[in-house]
Design an enzyme around this catalytic site. Structure first.
Site, PDB file in Angstrom:
ATOM      1  N   VAL A   1       3.662  35.130  39.811  1.00 56.35           N
ATOM      2  CA  VAL A   1       3.375  36.513  39.426  1.00 56.35           C
ATOM      3  C   VAL A   1       4.499  37.427  39.903  1.00 56.35           C
ATOM      4  CG1 VAL A   1       1.847  38.486  39.789  1.00 56.35           C
ATOM      5  CG2 VAL A   1       0.874  36.239  39.290  1.00 56.35           C
TER       6      VAL A   1
ATOM      7  N   ARG B   1      -4.162  32.478  40.320  1.00 49.09           N
ATOM      8  CA  ARG B   1      -3.866  33.199  41.560  1.00 49.09           C
ATOM      9  C   ARG B   1      -2.577  32.696  42.216  1.00 49.09           C
ATOM     10  NH1 ARG B   1      -9.166  33.095  40.576  1.00 49.09           N
ATOM     11  NH2 ARG B   1     -10.484  34.835  41.214  1.00 49.09           N
ATOM     12  N   CYS B   2      -1.569  32.430  41.400  1.00 54.49           N
ATOM     13  CA  CYS B   2      -0.282  31.962  41.904  1.00 54.49           C
ATOM     14  C   CYS B   2       0.632  33.168  42.103  1.00 54.49           C
ATOM     15  CB  CYS B   2       0.344  30.962  40.928  1.00 54.49           C
ATOM     16  SG  CYS B   2       1.897  30.255  41.528  1.00 54.49           S
ATOM     17  N   SER B   3       0.604  33.740  43.274  1.00 49.96           N
ATOM     18  CA  SER B   3       1.343  34.970  43.533  1.00 49.96           C
ATOM     19  C   SER B   3       2.856  34.749  43.499  1.00 49.96           C
ATOM     20  CB  SER B   3       0.919  35.586  44.865  1.00 49.96           C
ATOM     21  OG  SER B   3       1.099  34.659  45.914  1.00 49.96           O
TER      22      SER B   3
ATOM     23  N   ALA C   1      -0.126  32.959  35.234  1.00 50.92           N
ATOM     24  CA  ALA C   1      -0.070  32.632  36.660  1.00 50.92           C
ATOM     25  C   ALA C   1      -1.198  33.311  37.430  1.00 50.92           C
ATOM     26  CB  ALA C   1       1.286  33.041  37.233  1.00 50.92           C
TER      27      ALA C   1
END
Length: 297
Positions: A88, A83-85, A79
């Site tokens: 994450v 950059r899929c916070s 993830a």
């Protein structure tokens, strides 16, 4: 209205107590831990959600060669590449719940070398999968202290590709973090011209809204410039102007600038990235020889 998605009204999202076959599935999911926003949004398509949830359960909770905490850490790594916070943050919590070492969450440099060795194939799978060669697989399977077994590697690769794809679903549906989920930043991808994220509640407040307004202003300025050039040039058709505008829009909104590589960008994600500048690069450019591709049947 508040809800799990920025784009879908809360009233359209199936609720936990709804009367359908989905109700039993959600009850099962609650017993496993939570009903997250991905599940709620995907509930619009109950049959698909059923298959998705079973797949998730098999990958993360059933018997397999990888320990549970390592599965969640691999999900974090995948993830983070996009950059899929949202994902994450979700799996950081899951990682701790199954007994993962909190020190690993300080960054990829704190994880065991065996997991760090996945970085190269993770970034290739995320951005340029056609560059993967058999040597990448052989390097991971090579006998040694930090080597992977074939069964472990297969499960790891499935997890990586699964979460690369799920990140796209999260972005495409505007999935928002739950109020009790501390993910640092919202689940939006980085703005092409800014380190900040769009406002998660649909408002124009906060740095995300300001960045969106700035992008619109830049686009408006380019439109004005095109109109002025049109007055100066004779014989330019309306179709040609439309084509020029679409080109300007694509360049301004879809092509990332170097700003997104700033070290301050989503620090809770960057700590899981090595070589963050590595990204997608078109391999079908006209007039250029195509790179060799690794085909696995």
């Amino acid at each position: 209205a508040k809800g799990p998605s920025t784009f879908i009204p809360l009233g359209e999202i199936p609720q936990e107590g709804g009367e359908s076959s989905l109700h039993q599935l959600l009850e099962a999911f609650v017993s496993a831990g939570r009903v997250d926003h991905v599940t709620m949004v995907m509930g619009l398509h109950p049959q698909y959600l059923s298959s998705f949830w079973k797949t998730q359960y098999l990958l993360l909770r059933m018997d397999g060669p990888l320990p549970y905490h390592k599965r969640h850490y691999i999900a974090i790594m995948a993830a983070a590449r996009h950059r899929c916070s949202y994902l994450v943050g979700l799996h950081m919590g899951e990682f701790l719940q199954v007994g993962g070492n909190p020190a690993w969450l300080q960054g990829l440099h704190c994880a065991p070398q065996k997991l760090r060795n996945l970085n190269e194939i993770n970034k290739l799978l995320a951005h340029r999968p056609w560059l993967i060669t058999k040597e990448h697989i052989e390097a991971l399977l090579k006998p040694g202290e930090d080597s992977w077994s074939l069964a472990e590697l297969v499960q790891a690769l499935v997890l990586l590709t699964h979460y690369h794809s799920l990140a796209s679903f999260v972005f495409g549906c505007g999935i928002k973090p739950k109020e009790d989920q501390d993910v640092g930043n919202s689940c939006w991808p980085p703005s092409p011209h800014s380190d900040s994220s769009p406002a998660s509640e649909g408002s124009m407040g906060g740095s995300g809204g300001m960045d969106a307004m700035q992008e619109v202003e830049v686009l408006m300025e380019r439109m004005k410039l095109l109109q002025e050039n049109q007055r100066e040039e004779e014989g330019v058709t309306q179709e040609e102007m439309a084509t020029r505008f679409e080109l300007e829009k694509t360049e301004s909104l879809l092509v990332p600038s170097s700003d997104i590589l700033d070290p301050s960008l989503q620090s809770n994600i960057r700590c899981f990235l090595e070589d963050p500048e590595f990204g997608y690069k078109d391999f079908t450019r006209r007039g250029e020889q195509a790179p060799p591709t690794f085909r696995a049947q």
